[in-house]
Design a protein around this motif. Sequence first.
Motif, PDB file in Angstrom:
ATOM      1  N   ILE A 365      40.529  57.343  38.248  1.00  0.00           N
ATOM      2  CA  ILE A 365      41.350  56.171  37.622  1.00  0.00           C
ATOM      3  C   ILE A 365      41.676  55.195  38.588  1.00  0.00           C
ATOM      4  O   ILE A 365      42.224  55.600  39.664  1.00  0.00           O
ATOM      5  CB  ILE A 365      42.276  56.520  36.901  1.00  0.00           C
ATOM      6  CG1 ILE A 365      41.925  57.655  35.584  1.00  0.00           C
ATOM      7  CG2 ILE A 365      43.016  55.489  35.942  1.00  0.00           C
ATOM      8  CD1 ILE A 365      43.199  57.855  34.926  1.00  0.00           C
ATOM      9  N   ALA A 366      41.197  53.666  38.532  1.00  0.00           N
ATOM     10  CA  ALA A 366      41.283  53.031  39.433  1.00  0.00           C
ATOM     11  C   ALA A 366      42.509  52.014  38.982  1.00  0.00           C
ATOM     12  O   ALA A 366      42.570  51.341  37.666  1.00  0.00           O
ATOM     13  CB  ALA A 366      39.962  52.086  39.897  1.00  0.00           C
ATOM     14  N   VAL A 367      43.516  51.834  39.748  1.00  0.00           N
ATOM     15  CA  VAL A 367      44.481  50.941  39.180  1.00  0.00           C
ATOM     16  C   VAL A 367      44.554  49.803  40.201  1.00  0.00           C
ATOM     17  O   VAL A 367      45.258  49.931  41.233  1.00  0.00           O
ATOM     18  CB  VAL A 367      45.945  52.031  39.253  1.00  0.00           C
ATOM     19  CG1 VAL A 367      47.246  50.820  38.549  1.00  0.00           C
ATOM     20  CG2 VAL A 367      45.817  53.093  38.262  1.00  0.00           C
ATOM     21  N   ALA A 368      44.540  48.640  39.549  1.00  0.00           N
ATOM     22  CA  ALA A 368      44.533  47.153  40.275  1.00  0.00           C
ATOM     23  C   ALA A 368      44.531  46.013  39.402  1.00  0.00           C
ATOM     24  O   ALA A 368      43.676  46.097  38.751  1.00  0.00           O
ATOM     25  CB  ALA A 368      43.361  47.262  41.507  1.00  0.00           C
ATOM     26  N   GLY A 369      45.491  45.314  39.624  1.00  0.00           N
ATOM     27  CA  GLY A 369      45.477  44.048  38.762  1.00  0.00           C
ATOM     28  C   GLY A 369      44.824  42.887  39.385  1.00  0.00           C
ATOM     29  O   GLY A 369      44.406  43.007  40.392  1.00  0.00           O
ATOM     30  N   ARG A 370      45.230  41.836  38.701  1.00  0.00           N
ATOM     31  CA  ARG A 370      44.573  40.475  39.247  1.00  0.00           C
ATOM     32  C   ARG A 370      42.978  40.416  39.483  1.00  0.00           C
ATOM     33  O   ARG A 370      42.321  40.761  38.509  1.00  0.00           O
ATOM     34  CB  ARG A 370      45.254  39.767  40.437  1.00  0.00           C
ATOM     35  CG  ARG A 370      47.035  39.578  40.158  1.00  0.00           C
ATOM     36  CD  ARG A 370      47.343  39.034  41.417  1.00  0.00           C
ATOM     37  NE  ARG A 370      48.814  38.579  41.027  1.00  0.00           N
ATOM     38  CZ  ARG A 370      49.745  38.432  41.985  1.00  0.00           C
ATOM     39  NH1 ARG A 370      49.412  37.961  43.064  1.00  0.00           N
ATOM     40  NH2 ARG A 370      51.034  38.152  41.517  1.00  0.00           N
ATOM     41  N   SER A 371      42.669  40.221  40.527  1.00  0.00           N
ATOM     42  CA  SER A 371      41.213  40.295  40.832  1.00  0.00           C
ATOM     43  C   SER A 371      41.033  41.755  41.195  1.00  0.00           C
ATOM     44  O   SER A 371      40.951  42.328  42.264  1.00  0.00           O
ATOM     45  CB  SER A 371      40.838  39.036  42.085  1.00  0.00           C
ATOM     46  OG  SER A 371      39.525  39.506  42.588  1.00  0.00           O
ATOM     47  N   ASN A 372      40.772  42.533  40.080  1.00  0.00           N
ATOM     48  CA  ASN A 372      40.341  44.109  40.261  1.00  0.00           C
ATOM     49  C   ASN A 372      38.948  44.136  41.080  1.00  0.00           C
ATOM     50  O   ASN A 372      38.014  44.357  40.447  1.00  0.00           O
ATOM     51  CB  ASN A 372      40.584  44.676  39.228  1.00  0.00           C
ATOM     52  CG  ASN A 372      40.278  46.269  38.998  1.00  0.00           C
ATOM     53  OD1 ASN A 372      40.078  46.709  40.341  1.00  0.00           O
ATOM     54  ND2 ASN A 372      39.751  46.795  38.122  1.00  0.00           N
ATOM     55  N   GLY A 373      38.950  44.474  42.472  1.00  0.00           N
ATOM     56  CA  GLY A 373      37.888  44.889  43.078  1.00  0.00           C
ATOM     57  C   GLY A 373      37.799  46.532  43.326  1.00  0.00           C
ATOM     58  O   GLY A 373      36.716  46.826  43.865  1.00  0.00           O
ATOM     59  N   LEU A 374      38.696  46.869  43.231  1.00  0.00           N
ATOM     60  CA  LEU A 374      38.958  48.252  43.550  1.00  0.00           C
ATOM     61  C   LEU A 374      38.083  49.155  42.399  1.00  0.00           C
ATOM     62  O   LEU A 374      37.244  50.016  42.954  1.00  0.00           O
ATOM     63  CB  LEU A 374      40.477  48.763  43.154  1.00  0.00           C
ATOM     64  CG  LEU A 374      40.734  50.399  43.737  1.00  0.00           C
ATOM     65  CD1 LEU A 374      40.129  50.735  45.046  1.00  0.00           C
ATOM     66  CD2 LEU A 374      42.136  50.770  43.495  1.00  0.00           C
ATOM     67  N   GLY A 375      38.152  49.088  41.195  1.00  0.00           N
ATOM     68  CA  GLY A 375      37.328  49.910  40.243  1.00  0.00           C
ATOM     69  C   GLY A 375      35.927  49.814  40.578  1.00  0.00           C
ATOM     70  O   GLY A 375      35.100  50.761  40.520  1.00  0.00           O
ATOM     71  N   GLY A 376      35.201  48.627  40.840  1.00  0.00           N
ATOM     72  CA  GLY A 376      33.924  48.328  41.186  1.00  0.00           C
ATOM     73  C   GLY A 376      33.542  48.961  42.518  1.00  0.00           C
ATOM     74  O   GLY A 376      32.471  49.785  42.540  1.00  0.00           O
TER      75      GLY A 376
END
Length: 462
Positions: A365-376
Amino acid sequence: MNILTNFTTPQLEKIHQGKVRDSFRIDAKTRMIVATDRISSFDFVLKTPVPGKGAVLNSLAAFWFENTRDIIDNHFIKLLDPSISLVREAEPIRVEMIVRGYLTGSAWRGYQNGKRSVSGAPIPEGMTKNQAFPKPIVTPTTKEKNDREISPEDLVKEGWVSAELYRQMEEAALKLFERGSKMLAERGIILVDTKYEFGLIDGKLALIDEIHTPDSSRFWSKENYEADPENAEQLDKEYVRGYLLKNKKDGRYPDTLPPDVVQETTRRYREIYRMITGKTLPDVEGDVLARIRHNLVQQGIIKDSFVAIIMGSKSDLEHCNKMKAVVEKYDVYCELRVVSAHKNGEDIPRVTADYHTSIEPGAVIAVAGRSNGLGGALAANLPIPVISCPPFSGKEDIMLNVNSSLMMPSGTPAATVVDAKNAALLALRSLNLPRLRHRFDREIAELKEQLRQADSEVRGRA
């Protein structure tokens, strides 16, 4: 898969990786040792593994540990799997105690060149290849980047051990060699030479590592030796060394083994195990990773799966802990990590290294807001499910920033779930474990029944 080349899991800390064995911390007092199917020779690891080799080494060492405990205590606790042992932590002594019963190998090569001692132990004149010594000799070496022969006097002088500790090690090594030689002779095998390693457990000397295996020892067929001493049939890793020596070109050994040599090596290892113990090991054609996973789960060493929650900032911890609580309710291992796709994206391979080849299924599970580059970034680099669950602060935040999680490049399959609990549940369902499917089926049925009851109550027909 029938080969164990590497063992990885995010659930255990790897504390050492050797040429063949990997060690993992269980707690302050115990560690888990995994004997892989990697094979080394002439101080390097070959690219070709040998199926079933690790199970032979580990199970055979366990056999000998149990059959020599009356001579000296050892670190062995129990077998967790044919390839894995649970052992006590020990303070290793950086000395290998090599006991030789016959003039062969490097000792014979040195003897041919006029050398008449090994590690300070004298060798009589007039001996021939593979001849038995009048009595076994102990020839210690240091354990360092390049091991070296060293006399007992120099071991003490250089501070490797005290004189009293060396005396205890030598006495134990000779008694172990005598026990091994006697037991193997009854099985038609000659224990030619071997190495022992020792450590301190609670301040007392103990045997560690391995004992009387095809990797640590040289074995000959007794019948074959008596018929032709100089060409005795070897029942150990010397078969592989022989192939490498025969095919050495331009001063370099081959780094791979052909299929027929691999197959014969497997046969020899399994046969020596059968000859010594009278038992057979699991078929090498089986799925060794599935077997190991089952055994470790059954004994409570690991959970059957994991969910990793990776956040871009520690400020997201509260959001992540909500999902962690859901995951752990289903008896699934959950770990929290911190890495930012934008600020230290170069660390993503390090943080996620165990997830690629973990012995158990997992999801992220990737948790990052605003410009979420983490999930990708995670989805593009991992072969397991990745779910983005940004820590949105409200509806306005969702409307402004959700697209950075929804819009992924091709070949980057990251799902997006806004609700934290639902993200955790989706991660759990993606594991596709039978026990979880059964539990979710029950929960779905319970939810349906609750809604039917609510309908009846609202309708007034309860």
